[in-house]
Scaffold this motif. Structure first.
Motif, PDB file in Angstrom:
ATOM      1  N   SER A  80       0.826  -1.204   0.000  1.00 50.61           N
ATOM      2  CA  SER A  80       0.000   0.000   0.000  1.00 50.61           C
ATOM      3  C   SER A  80       0.858   1.252   0.000  1.00 50.61           C
ATOM      4  O   SER A  80       1.851   1.339   0.724  1.00 50.61           O
ATOM      5  N   LEU A  81       0.477   2.199  -0.835  1.00 52.99           N
ATOM      6  CA  LEU A  81       1.161   3.490  -0.845  1.00 52.99           C
ATOM      7  C   LEU A  81       0.358   4.519  -0.077  1.00 52.99           C
ATOM      8  O   LEU A  81       0.892   5.492   0.440  1.00 52.99           O
ATOM      9  N   SER A  82      -0.948   4.307  -0.097  1.00 51.79           N
ATOM     10  CA  SER A  82      -1.815   5.191   0.674  1.00 51.79           C
ATOM     11  C   SER A  82      -3.000   4.335   1.073  1.00 51.79           C
ATOM     12  O   SER A  82      -3.042   3.142   0.755  1.00 51.79           O
ATOM     13  N   GLU A  83      -3.958   4.940   1.719  1.00 50.24           N
ATOM     14  CA  GLU A  83      -5.110   4.174   2.149  1.00 50.24           C
ATOM     15  C   GLU A  83      -5.840   3.575   0.950  1.00 50.24           C
ATOM     16  O   GLU A  83      -6.419   2.514   1.031  1.00 50.24           O
ATOM     17  N   SER A  84      -5.781   4.286  -0.178  1.00 49.34           N
ATOM     18  CA  SER A  84      -6.538   3.826  -1.338  1.00 49.34           C
ATOM     19  C   SER A  84      -5.655   3.219  -2.430  1.00 49.34           C
ATOM     20  O   SER A  84      -6.143   2.536  -3.309  1.00 49.34           O
ATOM     21  N   HIS A  85      -4.389   3.451  -2.380  1.00 49.44           N
ATOM     22  CA  HIS A  85      -3.511   3.057  -3.473  1.00 49.44           C
ATOM     23  C   HIS A  85      -2.661   1.846  -3.094  1.00 49.44           C
ATOM     24  O   HIS A  85      -1.960   1.861  -2.089  1.00 49.44           O
ATOM     25  N   ARG A  86      -2.737   0.790  -3.892  1.00 50.56           N
ATOM     26  CA  ARG A  86      -1.836  -0.348  -3.665  1.00 50.56           C
ATOM     27  C   ARG A  86      -1.479  -0.974  -5.002  1.00 50.56           C
ATOM     28  O   ARG A  86      -2.212  -0.840  -5.994  1.00 50.56           O
ATOM     29  N   ALA A  87      -0.337  -1.669  -5.023  1.00 49.07           N
ATOM     30  CA  ALA A  87       0.099  -2.341  -6.238  1.00 49.07           C
ATOM     31  C   ALA A  87       0.924  -3.545  -5.845  1.00 49.07           C
ATOM     32  O   ALA A  87       1.471  -3.613  -4.746  1.00 49.07           O
TER      33      ALA A  87
END
Ligand SMILES: Nc1ncnc2c1ncn2[C@@H]1O[C@H](COP(=O)(O)OP(=O)(O)OP(=O)(O)O)[C@@H](O)[C@H]1O
Ligand code: SF4
Ligand SMILES: [Mg+2]
Lengths: 308, 332
Positions: free
Chosen positions: B307-314
């Motif tokens: 996760s990079l942020s609460e909403s962003h993951r890859a």
């Protein structure tokens, strides 16, 4: 639609004319005639001439032909050469309703059994219900109906003695001939229905129906069935024509006074007027059946523009 | 409570050659009123994952999930009756091909009124009124007379409008649109998309939009899910995915996206290679065979989503702290 029907009727009349002509001349081209004496019963020549004259058989063939057409145009099929004082019209009037009644019942039975059988089979594909109905269907297609009728007759009338053998005097009399007549159409309809249903159930619009929340029973009986039944309608044309005009074998075995029996005996008897009359009658019947099926087709599937 | 919550969904098709692992453990959610875009190449499992949620897959498909809930109810435990409520009433679905999605033997009116009558228990005349109303909403001219026509009397664009009308006729909480414009020509595409944006603005319906077209997602969706080989490789808000993409596959998609710069179209750069064989998916990262940044570990172990942020993951090994920094190949 109206114009199409008129066109089809005209085409049908032309077909009928060709059929009549070809049958007429073929019949006369075959050696022997209705009054060619059999070896054992020699008829005096003078008597023979008289008889031939009475039925117009001494005229040149083309005159006979023109005379026949004239009568035919008035709906008169002439008189039987073998069964004295019986007209062909009478033979048809007596025999056809009997054959048609048995045939119609057989068709209804075939549809009422074959369609649900095919649908069940498609829906329970690979399950025992599918196997069972497909075994019945395969057997139904591969056993000739004279074998089946003899078997059933033997079993139910001779061994078990629960069904009558001859004639059509009570409803029980219909059971065996109708079963024999309907058996192979049931098998054919079930197989046709199964494969058509399997194909239709894969279509996108079936998924759409489900996605709309349509009950599975409705998905099958409304959305799929109307599409899947089209091949059955196509098969219905020839089926009606075949079953309603009587089956010689079945009518012989069960002693049914139908038209199929008369037709076959007329051929061995060289009964010219009966052969011709019935050929024309059957021809007209088939033409009409096909027109009706085409109309039915267009009613079910609006994409079909039958005017073109 | 999320409107739709999916945890670790796996969908497998049993075919003669073996098992096609079409969806391999995806997790995501859809909030009320939001629209989410799912992008990915052909065969990445977009349709199958949506059809899994709707339980509309053929019999040879097996669905497995830790959690698959709609509005708090577990979909996998629903009985026939509950499923029918879900279908058409709670979730409306628009399919890829409008030419084959309508039943050719029933009138348009019949097909629109069907879900209305089933779910809203309206009388025939009331259902007809509602059908005319939704046909007006999707901007079909003279709906009264069109009701009695058959699908073949409608063009592709008009049929897709009808499909949309059917999907929204019972005011669903969620609208799933599976490439609603792919089969249509460009001008019609724009019209249909406008229509969907309008509907989105008007109602409080959540939308899941499946598409090949990143541009469409950018204009319509607040979040993007990128799928590859039956997995979600990246997920984030539209802004995050567009301005800070993390996965090399996302970079590739962006590069292959037609850009209109100063009125002229730049040449597309398609991603070379072909998607993985789902009959026997690779052990490591599914994209490794086509990835220009692939490292040794990539073929050995699947990358874990980071996760990079609460909403962003890859999910890519490049995001691992020990990985070398690479030049992001997105282009400007
Ligand atoms: N009925 C089926 N039997 C076997 N495999 C299937 C079946 N349906 C789909 N698949 C496989 O599942 C995979 C995912 O398919 P899916 O339709 O979800 O792709 P998609 O992302 O929607 O692609 P597209 O953009 O072309 O619609 C594909 O590899 C496909 O071959
Ligand atoms: S994990 Fe490795 S192969 Fe997969 S996308 Fe990232 S860098 Fe490429
Ligand atoms: Mg798809």
């Amino acid at each position: 639609m109206g114009r199409y029907i008129i066109k089809r009727i005209i085409a049908g009349l032309i077909t009928m004319f060709v059929l009549t002509t070809v049958t007429f001349f073929l019949m006369h081209a075959i050696p022997g005639g209705p009054f060619s004496p059999a070896e054992e019963r020699k008829v005096p020549k003078a008597v023979m001439e008289k008889v031939q004259e009475k039925y117009g058989l001494n005229d040149p063939v083309h005159i006979q032909y023109v005379n026949y057409l004239k009568n035919l145009a008035q709906g008169d099929f002439g008189i039987s050469f073998k069964q004295t004082s019986v007209t062909v019209n009478e033979l048809i009037e007596q025999g056809f309703p009997v054959s048609a009644k048995v045939g119609l019942i057989a068709i209804i039975v075939a549809l009422l059994v074959g369609i649900p059988l095919g649908i069940t089979s498609a829906i329970k594909r690979g399950k025992w219900a599918d196997w069972l109905s497909m075994i019945i269907a395969t057997v139904g297609i591969s056993i000739p109906n004279f074998v089946l009728s003899v078997l059933l007759l033997f079993l139910f009338a001779v061994v078990l003695k629960i069904l009558p053998t001859f004639g059509l005097t009570s409803w029980q009399h219909y059971i065996l001939p109708v079963t024999c007549l309907a058996f192979s159409p049931i098998a054919y309809i079930a197989r046709l229905m199964r494969s058509s249903m399997l194909e239709v159930m894969r279509y996108d619009y079936i998924r759409t129906a489900r996605a709309k929340g349509v009950h599975e029973l409705q998905v099958i009986c409304k959305h799929a069935l109307k599409n899947a039944i089209i091949p059955i309608v196509t098969y219905l044309g020839p089926l009606v024509a075949i079953l309603l005009t009587g089956s010689f074998v079945i009518e012989r075995i069960f002693s049914i006074p139908g038209i199929g029996r008369d037709f076959v005996s007329s051929i061995s008897d060289r009964d010219y007027s009966v052969i011709l009359g019935m050929t024309v009658f059957f021809g007209a019947f088939i033409v009409i059946c096909n027109i009706i099926v085409d109309i039915l087709y267009a009613v079910i599937d609006r994409r079909i523009k039958i005017d073109e | 409570m999320k409107l739709l919550q999916i945890n670790n969904l796996k969908t497998t098709f049993h075919i003669e050659a073996g098992q096609v692992q079409a969806v391999r453990g995806i997790s995501f959610h859809v909030d009320r009123g939001e629209s989410v875009g799912i992008v990915g190449e052909s065969g990445s499992g977009k349709s199958v994952s949506m059809l899994s949620i709707m339980r509309l897959l053929p019999e040879n498909a097996k669905i497995d999930a830790d959690r698959l809930t709609f509005d708090g109810t577990e979909i996998m435990d629903m009985d026939q009756k509950q499923m029918r409520r879900l279908h058409g009433n709670d979730i409306g679905m628009i399919f890829q091909d409008p030419m084959t999605s309508l039943n050719p033997l029933f009138t348009i009116g019949d097909q629109i009124m069907e879900p209305i009558r089933i779910h809203q228990k309206l009388s025939k005349s009331e259902a007809k009124k509602r059908a005319i109303e939704v046909l007006k909403m999707v901007e079909i001219p003279s709906p009264e007379s069109r009701l009695n026509q058959y699908p073949h009397e409608f063009s592709g664009g008009m049929r897709q409008r009808v499909m949309i009308a059917i999907a929204i006729s019972c005011n669903p909480k969620l609208l799933i649109a599976d490439e609603p414009t792919t089969a249509l020509d460009v001008t019609i595409q724009a019209q249909i998309l406008d229509l969907m944006s309008d509907l989105k603005k008007k109602g409080n319906t959540s939308i899941v939009l499946i598409t090949h077209d990143l541009g469409v997602v950018a204009s319509m969706c607040s979040r993007i899910i990128v799928m590859y080989g039956g997995e979600i490789v990246e997920e984030g808000t539209t802004r995050e995915v567009f301005y800070n993409p993390q996965h090399p596959y996302t970079w590739g998609l962006m590069r292959s996206m037609p850009k209109v710069t100063e009125g002229e179209k730049k040449k597309l750069i398609p991603i070379p290679g072909s998607p993985p064989d789902l009959l026997s998916p690779p052990k490591g990262c599914a994209f490794a065979a086509r990835c220009e940044h692939a490292m040794k570990i990539c073929t050995q172990m699947s990358p874990v989503p980071i996760s990079l942020s609460e909403s962003h993951r890859a999910a890519c090994w490049l995001m691992h702290p020990k990985a070398a920094k690479v030049e992001r190949g997105v282009g400007s």
